[in-house]
Design an enzyme around this catalytic site. Structure first.
Site, PDB file in Angstrom:
ATOM      1  N   GLU A   1      44.045  34.614  48.235  1.00  0.00           N
ATOM      2  CA  GLU A   1      45.197  34.045  48.947  1.00  0.00           C
ATOM      3  C   GLU A   1      44.860  33.391  50.292  1.00  0.00           C
ATOM      4  O   GLU A   1      45.448  33.715  51.320  1.00  0.00           O
ATOM      5  CB  GLU A   1      46.277  35.125  49.123  1.00  0.00           C
ATOM      6  CG  GLU A   1      46.706  35.701  47.786  1.00  0.00           C
ATOM      7  CD  GLU A   1      47.800  36.767  47.887  1.00  0.00           C
ATOM      8  OE1 GLU A   1      48.115  37.197  49.013  1.00  0.00           O
ATOM      9  OE2 GLU A   1      48.327  37.153  46.839  1.00  0.00           O
TER      10      GLU A   1
ATOM     11  N   ASP B   1      44.650  32.432  44.182  1.00  0.00           N
ATOM     12  CA  ASP B   1      45.874  32.251  44.993  1.00  0.00           C
ATOM     13  C   ASP B   1      47.104  32.191  44.094  1.00  0.00           C
ATOM     14  O   ASP B   1      46.967  32.210  42.856  1.00  0.00           O
ATOM     15  CB  ASP B   1      45.762  31.009  45.899  1.00  0.00           C
ATOM     16  CG  ASP B   1      46.426  31.259  47.269  1.00  0.00           C
ATOM     17  OD1 ASP B   1      47.494  31.890  47.329  1.00  0.00           O
ATOM     18  OD2 ASP B   1      45.848  30.813  48.282  1.00  0.00           O
TER      19      ASP B   1
ATOM     20  N   GLU C   1      46.892  37.291  37.383  1.00  0.00           N
ATOM     21  CA  GLU C   1      47.888  38.341  37.683  1.00  0.00           C
ATOM     22  C   GLU C   1      49.246  37.961  37.121  1.00  0.00           C
ATOM     23  O   GLU C   1      50.275  38.128  37.791  1.00  0.00           O
ATOM     24  CB  GLU C   1      48.027  38.523  39.201  1.00  0.00           C
ATOM     25  CG  GLU C   1      46.724  38.766  39.918  1.00  0.00           C
ATOM     26  CD  GLU C   1      46.862  38.981  41.418  1.00  0.00           C
ATOM     27  OE1 GLU C   1      47.986  39.177  41.907  1.00  0.00           O
ATOM     28  OE2 GLU C   1      45.819  38.967  42.092  1.00  0.00           O
TER      29      GLU C   1
HETATM   30  C1  XIL Z   1      49.465  44.316  44.695  1.00  0.00           C
HETATM   31  C2  XIL Z   1      49.498  45.553  43.845  1.00  0.00           C
HETATM   32  O1  XIL Z   1      50.294  45.326  42.694  1.00  0.00           O
HETATM   33  C3  XIL Z   1      50.008  46.694  44.654  1.00  0.00           C
HETATM   34  O2  XIL Z   1      49.972  47.889  43.893  1.00  0.00           O
HETATM   35  C4  XIL Z   1      49.149  46.847  45.915  1.00  0.00           C
HETATM   36  O3  XIL Z   1      49.607  47.900  46.711  1.00  0.00           O
HETATM   37  C5  XIL Z   1      49.160  45.562  46.703  1.00  0.00           C
HETATM   38  O4  XIL Z   1      48.722  44.527  45.886  1.00  0.00           O
HETATM   39  N1  XIL Z   1      48.882  39.308  44.907  1.00  0.00           N
HETATM   40  C6  XIL Z   1      47.676  39.910  44.756  1.00  0.00           C
HETATM   41  C7  XIL Z   1      47.606  41.302  44.235  1.00  0.00           C
HETATM   42  O5  XIL Z   1      46.633  39.298  44.929  1.00  0.00           O
HETATM   43  O6  XIL Z   1      46.468  41.955  44.681  1.00  0.00           O
HETATM   44  C8  XIL Z   1      48.857  42.051  44.584  1.00  0.00           C
HETATM   45  O7  XIL Z   1      48.816  43.323  43.982  1.00  0.00           O
HETATM   46  C9  XIL Z   1      50.064  41.293  44.115  1.00  0.00           C
HETATM   47  C10 XIL Z   1      50.161  39.968  44.810  1.00  0.00           C
END
Ligand code: XIL
Length: 350
Positions: A156, A200, A263
């Protein structure tokens, strides 16, 4: 192959689920096959160590997925202790589960603006001392999990509105561009075989963010940073315009590097009209999964690094904490595959 092995487990459509008095207008055939058997690339899911204690969770995870990303226990928030030491018990447990089940391990995230442990804040800020601790962290974590398929090295980096890069402790101490280049070099030295990603989100919903991300990748490559993969988190909302996800994936694929849909989830609760048109939004959600799956499966084989979803069952999703009524992922709370699962499986077909 879709349908061939299916038990024709015909479930009522989301429409019928939401308004039980109305007959289903459409029905979704949910394949009975493991998701990973329907794709010729790795299919990933995030996981927390404690979830592996639940045998139903563990069995569902191992059946459908071929790659695991620790959801948060391989991040600084877990690893770095107040005195600067590292704890690895939980990430080790996830890595062990992956090994025992023949799944790939994907590490996230080494450098993230959102995490700045006290141990780093209180360090001598000189570039020499701080830089040494920074390198030591990256080398220590990557080195411990040598053989991991890949890493989110910088997560990010682009500003929320897409204009420029984010401010962070790392940028302040080591330079807004230099800290990124440095992280990639240190990670490469620690495990030359891992694919090293920049990653990102909101790249599909904010054209300015996608463009800044592309320019940053160009600049990193031009500076010799060993960026060897491009991540597109794909946290979407169900009201996202059709075509936006495919456009982002195709634009990023233009670099010729491996792509990680890293993700994916599709929030229903964050979409406009959640309370009035949930049924419509769940249909749109399924279409977005299909679109993403298809855009990814259509990339040249060498560029299909992995397709990862951010949560196994709806109740496991990080979005569940924000709104317990959200249903963003592929399996319901009971571990049953949803129409979104069928849609993604369909998208994976050539
Ligand atoms: C989030 C997780 O889902 C949570 O459990 C943790 O506490 C924080 O991170 N973008 C990202 C991920 O890159 O690492 C994030 O995940 C969600 C948003």
């Amino acid at each position: 192959m879709l349908g061939l092995h299916s038990r024709r487990a015909v479930i009522a459509s989301a429409l019928a689920l939401a308004a039980c008095s109305r007959p289903a207008k459409s029905q979704t055939v949910i394949p009975d096959d493991p998701l990973k058997s329907l794709a010729d690339f790795p299919v990933g899911c995030c996981v927390q160590a404690g979830q592996l204690d639940d045998p139903d969770f563990a069995a569902l995870l191992a059946r459908h997925f071929s790659q695991l990303t620790p959801e948060w226990e391989m991040k600084m928030e877990y690893i770095v202790q107040p005195d600067g030491s590292f704890q690895f018990d939980r990430p080790d447990r996830i890595a062990g589960f992956a090994r025992e089940h023949g799944l790939r391990l994907y590490g996230t995230t080494l450098i993230w603006y959102a995490q700045k442990p006290d141990a780093f804040i209180h360090l001598d800020p000189s570039r020499a001392t701080f830089g040494q601790a920074y390198d030591n962290y990256i080398a220590g974590v990557v080195g411990r999990y040598q053989g991991a398929a890949g890493w989110d090295v910088v997560n990010e980096p682009v500003a929320e509105d897409g204009n420029g890069w984010r401010q962070s402790l790392w940028a302040e101490r080591l330079g807004d561009f230099d800290h990124m280049v440095r992280a990639f070099h240190v990670a490469e030295a620690a495990d030359p075989t891992a694919t090293l990603f920049i990653n990102d989100y909101n790249l599909e919903s904010l054209p300015a963010k996608l463009s800044t991300y592309q320019r940053l990748i160009e600049k990193l490559l031009a500076a010799g940073a060993p960026v060897s993969g491009i991540g597109c988190q794909t946290h979407a909302n169900a009201d996202l315009a059709p075509g936006a996800i495919a456009h982002a994936i195709q634009a990023l694929a233009g670099f010729g590097l491996p792509i990680h849909v890293s993700e994916m989830d599709v929030s229903v609760a964050r979409a406009k009209g959640f309370l009035t048109s949930r049924v419509d939004l769940e249909t749109r959600q399924a279409r977005l999964y299909e679109e993403a799956g298809h855009a990814f499966a259509s990339l040249p084989p060498k560029q299909r690094f992995a397709f990862t979803v951010w949560g196994l069952r709806d109740k496991d999703s990080w979005l569940h904490g924000e709104n317990a009524g959200d249903t963003p992922v592929l399996f319901d709370d009971a571990g049953e595959p949803k129409p979104a699962f069928a849609a993604l499986a369909k998208g994976f077909q050539p």
